[in-house]
Every structure is written in structure tokens, then in C-alpha cells.
Design an enzyme around this catalytic site. Structure first.
Site, PDB file in Angstrom:
ATOM      1  N   GLY A 121       0.818  -1.212   0.000  1.00  0.00           N
ATOM      2  CA  GLY A 121       0.000   0.000   0.000  1.00  0.00           C
ATOM      3  C   GLY A 121       0.848   1.257   0.000  1.00  0.00           C
ATOM      4  CB  ALA A 122       4.199   1.974  -1.200  1.00  0.00           C
ATOM      5  CB  SER A 135      -2.334   6.745  -1.179  1.00  0.00           C
ATOM      6  OG  SER A 135      -3.059   6.199  -0.123  1.00  0.00           O
ATOM      7  N   GLY A 136      -0.830   7.932   1.143  1.00  0.00           N
ATOM      8  CA  GLY A 136      -0.756   8.115   2.584  1.00  0.00           C
ATOM      9  C   GLY A 136       0.574   7.763   3.229  1.00  0.00           C
ATOM     10  CG  LEU A 137       2.204   5.242   7.227  1.00  0.00           C
ATOM     11  CD1 LEU A 137       3.105   6.307   7.837  1.00  0.00           C
ATOM     12  CD2 LEU A 137       1.545   4.428   8.338  1.00  0.00           C
ATOM     13  N   GLY A 138       2.134   4.862   3.547  1.00  0.00           N
ATOM     14  CA  GLY A 138       3.033   3.979   2.797  1.00  0.00           C
ATOM     15  C   GLY A 138       3.880   4.756   1.803  1.00  0.00           C
ATOM     16  CE1 TYR A 193      -8.164   0.682   9.226  1.00  0.00           C
ATOM     17  CE2 TYR A 193      -8.674   1.404  11.461  1.00  0.00           C
ATOM     18  CZ  TYR A 193      -7.814   1.377  10.385  1.00  0.00           C
ATOM     19  OH  TYR A 193      -6.606   2.032  10.450  1.00  0.00           O
TER      20      TYR A 193
HETATM   21  P1  NDP Z   1      -4.386   5.152   2.695  1.00  0.00           P
HETATM   22  O1  NDP Z   1      -5.772   4.797   2.305  1.00  0.00           O
HETATM   23  O2  NDP Z   1      -3.834   6.455   2.277  1.00  0.00           O
HETATM   24  O3  NDP Z   1      -3.390   4.011   2.190  1.00  0.00           O
HETATM   25  C1  NDP Z   1      -3.750   2.672   2.199  1.00  0.00           C
HETATM   26  C2  NDP Z   1      -3.004   1.924   1.130  1.00  0.00           C
HETATM   27  O4  NDP Z   1      -3.453   0.566   1.137  1.00  0.00           O
HETATM   28  C3  NDP Z   1      -3.256   2.458  -0.273  1.00  0.00           C
HETATM   29  O5  NDP Z   1      -2.037   2.444  -0.944  1.00  0.00           O
HETATM   30  C4  NDP Z   1      -4.199   1.442  -0.866  1.00  0.00           C
HETATM   31  O6  NDP Z   1      -4.100   1.299  -2.265  1.00  0.00           O
HETATM   32  C5  NDP Z   1      -3.694   0.184  -0.199  1.00  0.00           C
HETATM   33  N1  NDP Z   1      -4.649  -0.916  -0.313  1.00  0.00           N
HETATM   34  C6  NDP Z   1      -5.952  -0.929   0.008  1.00  0.00           C
HETATM   35  N2  NDP Z   1      -6.498  -2.103  -0.320  1.00  0.00           N
HETATM   36  C7  NDP Z   1      -5.508  -2.861  -0.866  1.00  0.00           C
HETATM   37  C8  NDP Z   1      -5.464  -4.149  -1.430  1.00  0.00           C
HETATM   38  N3  NDP Z   1      -6.546  -4.913  -1.534  1.00  0.00           N
HETATM   39  N4  NDP Z   1      -4.281  -4.610  -1.885  1.00  0.00           N
HETATM   40  C9  NDP Z   1      -3.187  -3.835  -1.827  1.00  0.00           C
HETATM   41  N5  NDP Z   1      -3.179  -2.600  -1.331  1.00  0.00           N
HETATM   42  C10 NDP Z   1      -4.330  -2.107  -0.856  1.00  0.00           C
HETATM   43  O7  NDP Z   1      -4.349   4.986   4.282  1.00  0.00           O
HETATM   44  P2  NDP Z   1      -3.213   5.328   5.365  1.00  0.00           P
HETATM   45  O8  NDP Z   1      -1.960   5.700   4.714  1.00  0.00           O
HETATM   46  O9  NDP Z   1      -3.821   6.218   6.356  1.00  0.00           O
HETATM   47  O10 NDP Z   1      -3.053   3.912   6.083  1.00  0.00           O
HETATM   48  C11 NDP Z   1      -1.876   3.179   6.077  1.00  0.00           C
HETATM   49  C12 NDP Z   1      -1.791   2.318   7.321  1.00  0.00           C
HETATM   50  O11 NDP Z   1      -1.732   3.144   8.474  1.00  0.00           O
HETATM   51  C13 NDP Z   1      -2.996   1.409   7.540  1.00  0.00           C
HETATM   52  O12 NDP Z   1      -2.534   0.155   7.989  1.00  0.00           O
HETATM   53  C14 NDP Z   1      -3.772   2.089   8.637  1.00  0.00           C
HETATM   54  O13 NDP Z   1      -4.512   1.168   9.399  1.00  0.00           O
HETATM   55  C15 NDP Z   1      -2.642   2.677   9.441  1.00  0.00           C
HETATM   56  N6  NDP Z   1      -3.020   3.774  10.300  1.00  0.00           N
HETATM   57  C16 NDP Z   1      -3.508   4.940   9.775  1.00  0.00           C
HETATM   58  C17 NDP Z   1      -3.861   5.982  10.612  1.00  0.00           C
HETATM   59  C18 NDP Z   1      -4.394   7.264  10.090  1.00  0.00           C
HETATM   60  O14 NDP Z   1      -4.713   8.115  10.909  1.00  0.00           O
HETATM   61  N7  NDP Z   1      -4.531   7.451   8.769  1.00  0.00           N
HETATM   62  C19 NDP Z   1      -3.710   5.861  12.052  1.00  0.00           C
HETATM   63  C20 NDP Z   1      -3.202   4.598  12.491  1.00  0.00           C
HETATM   64  C21 NDP Z   1      -2.857   3.609  11.635  1.00  0.00           C
HETATM   65  P3  NDP Z   1      -4.814   2.347  -3.284  1.00  0.00           P
HETATM   66  O15 NDP Z   1      -3.900   3.533  -3.325  1.00  0.00           O
HETATM   67  O16 NDP Z   1      -4.831   1.578  -4.547  1.00  0.00           O
HETATM   68  O17 NDP Z   1      -6.146   2.652  -2.726  1.00  0.00           O
HETATM   69 MG1  PMR Z   2     -10.786   9.588  16.900  1.00  0.00          MG
HETATM   70  C1  PMR Z   2      -8.108  11.745  22.144  1.00  0.00           C
HETATM   71  C2  PMR Z   2      -7.665  11.639  21.069  1.00  0.00           C
HETATM   72  C3  PMR Z   2      -8.084  10.967  19.838  1.00  0.00           C
HETATM   73  C4  PMR Z   2      -7.190  10.389  18.983  1.00  0.00           C
HETATM   74  C5  PMR Z   2      -5.697  10.348  19.112  1.00  0.00           C
HETATM   75  C6  PMR Z   2      -7.948   9.842  17.903  1.00  0.00           C
HETATM   76  C7  PMR Z   2      -7.387   9.167  16.833  1.00  0.00           C
HETATM   77  N1  PMR Z   2      -9.280  10.108  18.110  1.00  0.00           N
HETATM   78  C8  PMR Z   2      -9.406  10.793  19.297  1.00  0.00           C
HETATM   79  C9  PMR Z   2     -10.588  11.235  19.873  1.00  0.00           C
HETATM   80  C10 PMR Z   2     -11.855  11.199  19.302  1.00  0.00           C
HETATM   81  N2  PMR Z   2     -12.155  10.642  18.102  1.00  0.00           N
HETATM   82  C11 PMR Z   2     -13.071  11.766  19.853  1.00  0.00           C
HETATM   83  C12 PMR Z   2     -13.150  12.497  21.158  1.00  0.00           C
HETATM   84  C13 PMR Z   2     -14.083  11.517  18.946  1.00  0.00           C
HETATM   85  C14 PMR Z   2     -15.539  11.877  19.048  1.00  0.00           C
HETATM   86  C15 PMR Z   2     -15.771  13.144  18.404  1.00  0.00           C
HETATM   87  C16 PMR Z   2     -13.495  10.801  17.849  1.00  0.00           C
HETATM   88  C17 PMR Z   2     -14.194  10.370  16.723  1.00  0.00           C
HETATM   89  C18 PMR Z   2     -13.626   9.644  15.709  1.00  0.00           C
HETATM   90  C19 PMR Z   2     -14.286   9.112  14.557  1.00  0.00           C
HETATM   91  C20 PMR Z   2     -15.705   9.234  14.178  1.00  0.00           C
HETATM   92  N3  PMR Z   2     -12.283   9.290  15.650  1.00  0.00           N
HETATM   93  C21 PMR Z   2     -12.120   8.559  14.546  1.00  0.00           C
HETATM   94  C22 PMR Z   2     -13.307   8.427  13.873  1.00  0.00           C
HETATM   95  C23 PMR Z   2     -13.054   7.622  12.712  1.00  0.00           C
HETATM   96  O1  PMR Z   2     -13.842   7.279  11.858  1.00  0.00           O
HETATM   97  C24 PMR Z   2     -11.621   7.212  12.734  1.00  0.00           C
HETATM   98  C25 PMR Z   2     -11.581   5.733  12.970  1.00  0.00           C
HETATM   99  O2  PMR Z   2     -12.029   5.235  13.955  1.00  0.00           O
HETATM  100  O3  PMR Z   2     -11.010   5.005  12.062  1.00  0.00           O
HETATM  101  C26 PMR Z   2     -11.007   3.615  12.360  1.00  0.00           C
HETATM  102  C27 PMR Z   2     -11.040   7.933  13.924  1.00  0.00           C
HETATM  103  C28 PMR Z   2      -9.750   8.022  14.437  1.00  0.00           C
HETATM  104  N4  PMR Z   2      -9.448   8.679  15.613  1.00  0.00           N
HETATM  105  C29 PMR Z   2      -8.102   8.624  15.803  1.00  0.00           C
HETATM  106  C30 PMR Z   2      -7.510   7.904  14.727  1.00  0.00           C
HETATM  107  C31 PMR Z   2      -6.047   7.629  14.568  1.00  0.00           C
HETATM  108  C32 PMR Z   2      -8.526   7.540  13.894  1.00  0.00           C
HETATM  109  C33 PMR Z   2      -8.366   6.829  12.597  1.00  0.00           C
HETATM  110  C34 PMR Z   2      -7.525   5.913  12.122  1.00  0.00           C
HETATM  111  C35 PMR Z   2      -7.134   4.579  12.638  1.00  0.00           C
HETATM  112  O4  PMR Z   2      -7.307   4.168  13.749  1.00  0.00           O
HETATM  113  O5  PMR Z   2      -6.527   3.958  11.858  1.00  0.00           O
END
Ligand code: NDP
Ligand code: PMR
Ligand code: LMG
Length: 387
Positions: free
Chosen positions: A80-81, A83-86, A262
């Protein structure tokens, strides 16, 4: 997908032979791919993707003229490189000049555009097709990677999908619920197969990294926002995560919740990392790690969330929770877990404090339960055809 798969060998054939690497390339297995096929395919993408074989043969890397040992360029596979983190981590690692990045992506052309757009230098990366929603594709990726003749020094299981508003499941090619199928099962098979390659590498520190998250850990505020993660007794997973005659949710619940699926998949990721550590660290010396890189609120992960959420989530994280990190910063953090000489401890879930300093974080009780990890391992082995 067929098109992307067909294009794959072309990336291998269009290797620019840079300096002494060119000679080394000739000795590697990857030129054994039928030349006719390579030539035909290479024409179509030569301008989009340039790759280089980063190293000679494994084991040939450490002797330098002055007698000092120098570490050869490492090879890291990042799923998943595209977009995003990758992508940010791929860029950060490639820019050091110490890493060749294999971008394992489901959409070849998107990945090629993303790498160019990010300014990654030709020759610092190779794109290979991997669709984690198909176990056949995972196996094919492993074959293709091996045929390319590169060593494997680090593997990052990063790709994920998040279906926050889904109330009905979708399924992988093998019939498993999509979020757990892609985020956990596809990576589980990939990690198990590539562990052999990591073991064969002569690189000083070999690492296998699986992305976790705060939202899968119920010992945090973020982990307590509904729906909460929870695997229960894994009965849904044991039943094959199908809707008919079973449940698409790991805990076996009747109703499907995409946001919970998820978060559950992230618990699986963190449990798998620890089980890999318990089973393999001592014997192989490979470092197993997971991490929460911070809330990267701007990535494609939230593409399926409602527009209001996508609008408010970044400022909410930036100004209210202060958990926000930019994609670039998160990429640096992941790159650190791949290559920082001080992060060699295995079995750790890394996080970063306000000053961006890494620390060993605590996982929730469920995400660190060894019995659950073992059970998850055994069921997952069956589902991916390893047992
Ligand atoms: P993105 O959606 O930006 O990146 C996800 C990547 O996964 C994309 O490159 C996507 O491809 C790829 N992907 C999705 N489905 C498949 C598949 N079937 N086969 C191969 N590749 C696939 O998300 P993030 O960069 O945010 O997420 C990266 C990681 O970080 C995840 O593991 C996520 O759980 C984790 N993470 C993210 C957080 C956040 O706040 N965003 C917080 C904590 C953890 P394509 O570009 O083709 O869609
Ligand atoms: Mg969340 C206190 C801090 C905190 C942090 C670090 C995250 C991270 N979140 C926090 C708080 C809250 N969030 C609060 C108070 C709320 C209610 C308003 C809230 C809501 C919320 C939603 C609806 N947060 C979310 C969502 C998502 O849809 C995201 C999710 O759950 O994805 C699975 C998300 C996230 N909050 C985070 C992080 C890192 C996410 C997304 C990504 C992930 O876990 O991969
Ligand atoms: C749910 O919806 C789905 O329903 C569910 O199925 C599942 O998918 C789940 O986990 C995924 O998401 C998402 C979401 C809809 O529902 C909620 O999160 C419910 C809570 C929303 C209630 C918000 C309360 C906020 C409390 C924080 C304190 C606010 C203080 C405000 C003070 C302002 C100060 C200037 O929700 C949304 O679509 C939007 C949720 C986005 C996060 C909430 C943002 C609220 C605050 C907005 C601040 C904007 C930032 C301005 C910054 C200014 C700084 C000076």
C-alpha cells in the site's frame, strides 16, 4: 488487475544499469524472466517506472576497499505504498539513498504516478503488483519478488481499507469479509511466506513491521469511541467470515459494522506481530514491531467516510485532540521503525510523544492477550491455506 499483472515484468526489464550495479544485475535470477515477454511489456511502461536492482547477490555486501565494513543498500517491501503513510515512508526511505523500496500495490499506474508525484528518484524504487484481497495475488507477488532476485531486508505490512459507514459486508476473492481479509489475512499470508526471505537476508537488522492503531486499543480514549474493537471468542473468524451460515464479523455478531471490522482487523495486526515475535524472534533474529504513527487525518483511509467527517476530522485532530500528524511526519516515523539502529527491540508497539520522540507503548489487554493471539494464528493459518 490483469493489465497490471501483465505489466509487472516490464518494470524488471527496464532496469537502468547504474554503475557497478549493472554488472551485478546480470548475475541475478531476475533476468531469467523470458526476454521476449520482457521486451514487449517494457515498451509500455519504460517511461513511467524506472527500477534498479539495488544490490548484488545477498551476502556480497559488506567488504569495502579500506577494509571497513559498509552496509549495502537495503531492500524494503512496503504494501500500500501508493498513498498516505506507505507513500510517505517509501519516499523517506528512498531519499536516504540507503534503501531500495519495493512498492507492493494493487493499482500499478496509481503507484507509478504517486511515486513520480512524490519526487522519488528513478531507480530508487520498484513497483510490483499485490492485491491483498486475493490470496492468489499474495502468492504471485511472493513468486515475482523472488524471481526479481532481490534480497528482503524489511517488510512493512501497511496497506489497509476502512469502510466506516458500511452496514453490509463486501468480500475478498476468497470469500472473506474485506476489511479483515485485506488488513489481516492477506498480510498474514504475506508475512508468513516472506519470513523465509527475511531469514535468508544478510542485512544487519532485518525487520517485519505491521501497522497497528490506537483505535484498536481500548486502553485509550480514541479506542473507546464507538464502535469499540473486540474479537470476542473469534467464532465469526473460525466460521470463515462469510455472511451465509455465519457472520462477517470476527466476534460472530449478526449485524455488520464496517468501522468495527477495521478496528478488529487492527487488533489482529497487533496480535499477529506479537505471535510472530514469540514464535520466530529467537530463532531467526528478525525484529517484529507494530506502531501507531499518530492520527494522519488527511490520508485516503477516510475516503469512504461522510463528507462532513472528512471536513472536520483534520481540524478536530489538529486543534482539539492534538493527535494530528502530517503524512510526511508519519512517513518519517515509519521509516524510523524500518531503519533506525536504536529501534531493534522486537515485540514492541511503538508510538511517539508530543516532541516526536519514539517510545514503547502499552497495548490494551485484548491486543496483548497471548491466548487470543495463538487462537487467531491457528484460525488464520487455516483460512489462508497454511494449515
Ligand atoms: P491510505 O488509504 O492512504 O493508504 C492505504 C493503502 O493501502 C493504499 O495504498 C491502498 O491502495 C492500499 N490498499 C488498500 N487495499 C488494498 C489491497 N486490496 N491490496 C493492496 N493494497 C491495498 O491509508 P493510510 O496511509 O492512512 O493507512 C496506512 C496504514 O496506516 C494502515 O494500515 C492504517 O490502518 C494505518 N493507520 C492509519 C492511521 C491514520 O490516521 N490514517 C492511524 C493509524 C494507523 P490504493 O492507493 O490503490 O487505494
Ligand atoms: Mg478519533 C483523544 C484523542 C483521539 C485520537 C488520538 C484519535 C485518533 N481520536 C481521538 C478522539 C476522538 N475521536 C473523539 C473524542 C471523537 C468523538 C468526536 C473521535 C471520533 C472519531 C471518529 C468518528 N475518531 C475517529 C473516527 C473515525 O472514523 C476514525 C476511525 O475510527 O477510524 C477507524 C477515527 C480516528 N481517531 C483517531 C484515529 C487515529 C482515527 C483513525 C484511524 C485509525 O485508527 O486507523
Ligand atoms: C460514525 O460517524 C458513524 O456513524 C459510525 O457508523 C462509524 O462509522 C463511526 O468510528 C466511525 O463514525 C462519525 C461521526 C460523525 O460521529 C461521531 O463521531 C459522533 C460524535 C460527533 C460529535 C462531536 C462532538 C465533538 C466533541 C468535541 C469537542 C467539541 C468542542 C468544539 C469546540 C470548538 C472549538 C473551536 O461525525 C462527524 O461527521 C464529524 C465528527 C468530526 C469530529 C468532531 C469535530 C467536532 C468539532 C469540530 C471542530 C472543528 C475544528 C475547529 C478548529 C478550531 C480551532 C481553533
Amino acid at each position: 488487475m490483469a493489465l497490471q499483472a501483465a505489466l509487472l515484468p516490464s518494470t524488471l526489464s527496464s532496469v537502468p544499469k547504474k554503475g557497478s550495479l549493472g554488472a551485478a544485475v546480470k548475475d541475478t535470477a531476475f533476468l531469467s524472466v523470458p526476454q521476449k515477454k520482457l521486451q514487449a511489456a517494457s515498451l509500455s511502461v519504460r517511461t513511467q517506472v524506472a527500477t534498479t536492482a539495488p544490490v548484488a547477490t545477498p551476502g556480497s555486501s559488506t567488504a569495502a576497499k579500506d577494509g571497513k565494513k559498509t552496509v549495502r543498500e537495503g531492500v524494503v517491501v512496503i504494501t500500500g505504498a501508493s498513498s498516505g503513510l506507505g507513500l510517505a515512508a517509501a519516499k523517506a526511505l528512498a531519499e536516504t539513498g540507503k534503501w531500495h523500496v519495493v512498492m507492493a500495490c494493487r493499482d500499478f499506474l496509481k503507484a507509478a504516478k504517486a511515486a513520480k508525484g512524490a519526487g522519488m528518484a528513478d531507480g530508487s524504487y520498484t513497483i510490483m503488483h499485490l492485491d491483498l484481497a486475493s490470496l492468489d495475488s499474495v502468492r504471485q507477488f511472493v513468486d515475482n519478488f523472488r524471481r526479481a532476485g532481490m534480497p528482503l531486508d524489511s517488510l512493512v505490512c501497511n496497506a489497509a481499507i476502512y469502510r466506516p459507514t458500511a452496514r453490509t459486508p463486501t468480500f475478498t476473492a476468497d470469500g472473506y469479509e474485506m476489511s479483515v481479509g485485506v488488513n489481516h489475512l492477506g498480510h498474514f499470508l504475506l508475512a508468513r511466506l516472506l519470513l523465509d526471505d527475511l531469514q535468508r537476508s544478510d542485512y544487519p537488522s532485518r525487520r517485519l513491521i505491521i501497522l497497528g492503531s490506537i483505535t484498536g486499543n481500548t486502553n485509550t480514549l480514541a479506542g473507546n469511541i464507538p464502535p469499540k474493537a473486540g474479537l470476542g471468542d473469534l467464532r465469526g473468524l473460525a466460521g470463515g467470515l462469510r455472511s451465509q451460515n455465519g457472520s462477517a464479523m470476527i466476534d460472530g455478531s449478526e449485524s455488520f459494522d464496517g468501522a468495527k471490522a477495521y478496528k478488529d482487523s487492527k487488533i489482529c495486526n497487533m496480535l499477529s506481530m506479537q505471535e510472530l515475535h514469540r514464535r520466530y524472534h529467537e530463532d531467526t533474529g528478525v525484529t517484529f514491531a507494530s506502531l501507531y504513527p499518530g492520527c494522519i487525518a488527511t490520508t485516503g483511509l477516510f475516503r469512504e467516510h461522510i463528507p462532513l467527517f472528512r471536513l472536520l476530522f483534520p481540524p478536530f485532530q489538529k486543534f482539539i485532540t492534538k493527535g494530528f500528524v502530517s503524512e510526511a511526519e508519519s512517513g518519517k516515523r515509519l521509516a524510523q521503525v524500518v531503519s533506525d539502529p536504536s529501534l531493534t527491540k522486537s515485540g514492541v508497539y511503538w508510538s511517539w510523544n508530543k516532541d516526536s520522540a519514539s517510545f514503547e507503548n502499552q497495548l490494551s489487554q485484548e491486543a496483548s492477550d497471548p491466548e487470543k493471539a495463538r487462537k487467531l494464528w491457528e484460525i488464520s493459518e487455516k483460512l489462508v491455506g497454511l494449515a
